[in-house]
Motif scaffolding. Sequence first.
Motif: not given
Length: 96
Positions: A33-46
């Motif tokens: 998940i981190y790899y695909y989102t860079s930890g961006y909160p909106f993307l992580v939660s989505s």
Amino acid sequence: MSFSVDDIAGMLDEYLGEHKDISFDTHAVGKAIYYYTSGYPFLVSSMCRVIDMAVRGISPYSEPILSQLVFSFLKNKKTGMRTVNCAGKTIVETVV
């Protein structure tokens, strides 16, 4: 602000604590998940919401399933995101 792999894995551990019928390696999934989102909160939660909807009935969870979910998620125009291949690495960028 962004989430680290450990932050994401911690959230996934809490999720598994509430859903005893589901099992997967939270650190491996958190890392993906981190790899695909860079930890961006909106993307992580989505992405976690998408995983939650998809994972019910699929256990143990696997990396190929996560990859399929990620690309389905990113194709969704409502996210405002798209994947871009840059120097052999798939990155995610915001569509404005």
